[in-house]
Scaffold this motif. Structure first.
Motif, short mmCIF file in Angstrom:
data_model
loop_
_atom_site.label_atom_id
_atom_site.label_comp_id
_atom_site.label_asym_id
_atom_site.label_seq_id
_atom_site.Cartn_x
_atom_site.Cartn_y
_atom_site.Cartn_z
N SER A 96 -12.89 4.34 -6.11
CA SER A 96 -13.65 3.11 -6.33
C SER A 96 -12.97 1.91 -5.68
N TYR A 97 -13.73 0.81 -5.61
CA TYR A 97 -13.25 -0.39 -4.93
C TYR A 97 -12.29 -1.21 -5.79
N ASN A 98 -12.43 -1.13 -7.09
CA ASN A 98 -11.76 -2.05 -8.00
C ASN A 98 -10.31 -1.65 -8.29
N VAL A 99 -9.66 -2.52 -9.02
CA VAL A 99 -8.31 -2.28 -9.52
C VAL A 99 -8.43 -1.59 -10.88
N VAL A 100 -7.60 -0.60 -11.14
CA VAL A 100 -7.60 0.10 -12.42
C VAL A 100 -6.22 -0.02 -13.05
N ASN A 101 -6.16 -0.72 -14.17
CA ASN A 101 -4.89 -0.91 -14.88
C ASN A 101 -3.78 -1.43 -13.97
N GLY A 102 -4.15 -2.43 -13.13
CA GLY A 102 -3.16 -3.11 -12.31
C GLY A 102 -2.96 -2.56 -10.92
N LYS A 103 -3.59 -1.43 -10.56
CA LYS A 103 -3.42 -0.85 -9.22
C LYS A 103 -4.79 -0.50 -8.65
N HIS A 104 -4.99 -0.76 -7.36
CA HIS A 104 -6.26 -0.41 -6.74
C HIS A 104 -6.51 1.09 -6.88
N ALA A 105 -7.75 1.43 -7.23
CA ALA A 105 -8.07 2.83 -7.53
C ALA A 105 -7.76 3.76 -6.36
N CYS A 106 -8.02 3.31 -5.14
CA CYS A 106 -7.81 4.18 -3.97
C CYS A 106 -6.33 4.35 -3.63
N GLY A 107 -5.47 3.64 -4.31
CA GLY A 107 -4.04 3.82 -4.10
C GLY A 107 -3.31 3.95 -5.41
N ASN A 108 -4.03 4.44 -6.42
CA ASN A 108 -3.48 4.53 -7.77
C ASN A 108 -3.02 5.96 -8.05
N PRO A 109 -1.72 6.23 -8.06
CA PRO A 109 -1.24 7.60 -8.27
C PRO A 109 -1.57 8.14 -9.66
N ASP A 110 -1.64 7.27 -10.65
CA ASP A 110 -1.97 7.74 -12.01
C ASP A 110 -3.40 8.29 -12.04
N VAL A 111 -4.31 7.58 -11.39
CA VAL A 111 -5.72 7.97 -11.40
C VAL A 111 -6.00 9.15 -10.46
N LEU A 112 -5.48 9.06 -9.22
CA LEU A 112 -5.82 10.07 -8.21
C LEU A 112 -4.97 11.33 -8.29
N LEU A 113 -3.67 11.17 -8.40
CA LEU A 113 -2.80 12.34 -8.38
C LEU A 113 -2.70 13.01 -9.74
N THR A 114 -2.35 12.22 -10.76
CA THR A 114 -2.15 12.82 -12.09
C THR A 114 -3.47 13.24 -12.73
N ASP A 115 -4.41 12.29 -12.83
CA ASP A 115 -5.65 12.58 -13.56
C ASP A 115 -6.62 13.45 -12.76
N LEU A 116 -6.98 13.02 -11.54
CA LEU A 116 -8.00 13.73 -10.77
C LEU A 116 -7.51 15.09 -10.26
N LYS A 117 -6.39 15.09 -9.57
CA LYS A 117 -5.96 16.33 -8.92
C LYS A 117 -5.28 17.30 -9.88
N GLU A 118 -4.45 16.78 -10.76
CA GLU A 118 -3.72 17.69 -11.65
C GLU A 118 -4.51 18.03 -12.92
N LEU A 119 -4.90 17.01 -13.67
CA LEU A 119 -5.50 17.27 -14.98
C LEU A 119 -6.98 17.64 -14.89
N LEU A 120 -7.74 16.98 -14.02
CA LEU A 120 -9.14 17.36 -13.84
C LEU A 120 -9.27 18.60 -12.96
N GLY A 121 -8.22 18.90 -12.21
CA GLY A 121 -8.20 20.13 -11.40
C GLY A 121 -8.96 20.08 -10.10
N PHE A 122 -9.16 18.88 -9.53
CA PHE A 122 -9.95 18.80 -8.30
C PHE A 122 -9.30 19.54 -7.13
N SER A 123 -7.98 19.48 -7.03
CA SER A 123 -7.30 20.13 -5.90
C SER A 123 -7.38 21.64 -5.98
N LYS A 124 -7.74 22.18 -7.15
CA LYS A 124 -7.80 23.63 -7.31
C LYS A 124 -9.23 24.16 -7.35
#
Length: 370
Positions: free
Chosen positions: A337-365
């Motif tokens: 997304s375009y916006n900032v999420v909890n202090g960091k831009h969503a497209c560069g937010n490691p908590d949102v993209l790496l931890t939540d999306l790829k690891e916990l939601l399982g998108f990379s798998k």
């Protein structure tokens, strides 16, 4: 229909300008498409005799061609090559990676030391093609070994834009042009609720569908899938192989500028249920679906700088479920997304993209299941 309406205007002795008559025709077509969807939804709920599938599982139900033909009739006149965007012609033969040999979709490429001399499917072959010593995994290994760095970088570098202006004859998103081995370019177009008229020459050549929220208001998984199939048909014939949709953000700001686009409405459960048939419908036609916008992209005002502050429990219980369903359904890609999420831009937010999306939601798998 245009002819009866014109006849009625003539009979009543009305004098309308061509522009006003065209506007009336457009309005009638839009109302007809919405009425068709809502009436077909009530028909499916009251009479299941025209459908067959797993009892009690409406997501997997396949309706008769009679139902779908009436829906697709709306877009029939728009299922034509768009002369205002780049169109990739069908490819019938391609070079085998790691070999000068040419191949077709029903043949194997010769083995190579890098593939342990195992033959593998031609790059044009479907995923279910059998008959070679190696499968799709061997093909991918051969492609990566044969492609140059420049060819690989083309998948990451978009073309077709000059500053903030979309260049004529390009899609909204364009990548990987002029690839060898029969690899098609990525031709991405908005939007999850219909082909975007980003060029004035396209106006009048696309179907004006009801907005995503109107589709969600049918509460029908069957009609959502039929709608998605029809969307994919039109996108594909117009040269696009990627739909930048569905939009599944759960409404968080009442006046959000894109609320009408999102099929979740205010209910994460509804969004999760409808995301699945949408993705299955689009990708069943060989078009890639891109679920968006991850995450809490809920207002257009200052959307590039607004800071959406959301605690973890709210993210997981309210805003993530539609995206989790999309990942589980095998969606091809996720748009940040375009916006900032909890202090960091969503497209560069490691908590949102790496931890939540790829690891916990399982998108990379999960992987795409087109």
């Amino acid at each position: 229909q245009a002819t009866p309406l014109k006849s009625l205007v003539h009979t009543l002795g009305l004098k309308l300008s061509p522009q006003l008559l065209a506007a009336m025709l457009h309005l009638v077509a839009s109302l007809a498409s919405f009425c068709l969807l809502t009436s077909s939804a009530s028909t499916d709920r009251s009479d299941n005799s025209s459908c067959e599938g797993v009892e009690g599982d409406r997501t997997s139900t396949q309706c008769s061609s009679t139902d779908d033909s009436s829906l697709l009739a709306i877009v029939k006149h728009n299922l034509q090559k768009a002369d205002d965007v780049k169109f990739t012609p069908p490819i019938f033969s391609a070079q085998c990676p790691l070999s000068p040999k040419m191949c077709r979709g029903d043949s194997c490429c010769p083995g190579h030391p890098l593939t342990s001399w195992r033959s593998f499917p031609c790059p044009l072959a479907g995923r279910k093609f059998k008959g070679c010593a190696g499968g799709q995994d061997v093909l991918v290994k051969a492609l990566l070994a044969a492609m140059t760095k420049d060819e690989k970088y083309r998948f990451l570098q978009g073309v077709g834009w000059k500053g903030h202006d979309n260049m004529k004859e390009y899609h909204i998103g364009n990548a990987a042009e002029y690839q060898r081995f029969g690899i098609p370019p990525l031709n991405m177009d908005d939007n999850g609720q219909g082909f975007r008229t980003f060029d004035s020459r396209i106006v009048g050549k696309v179907t004006s569908w009801p907005c995503g929220l109107a589709i969600a208001a049918t509460w029908s998984e069957v009609d959502t899938k039929r709608w998605a199939v029809a969307l994919a048909e039109e996108f594909k014939v117009k040269g696009a192989n990627v739909i930048l949709g569905p939009g599944v953000n759960v409404h968080r700001v009442a006046r959000g500028g894109r609320n009408a686009e999102y099929i979740s409405g205010e209910a994460p459960y509804l969004g999760a249920r409808l995301a699945v048939p949408y993705i299955h419908g689009v990708q069943s036609k060989g078009v890639l679906a891109v679920v968006k916008h991850f995450i809490v992209n809920d207002q257009e005002t200052n959307r590039n700088s607004v800071n959406s502050i959301v605690d973890a429990r709210s993210l997981w219980e309210v805003y993530y479920p539609p995206f989790q369903a999309a990942v589980d359904a095998g969606v091809s890609a996720v748009m940040c997304s375009y916006n900032v999420v909890n202090g960091k831009h969503a497209c560069g937010n490691p908590d949102v993209l790496l931890t939540d999306l790829k690891e916990l939601l399982g998108f990379s798998k999960a992987g795409c299941r087109a």
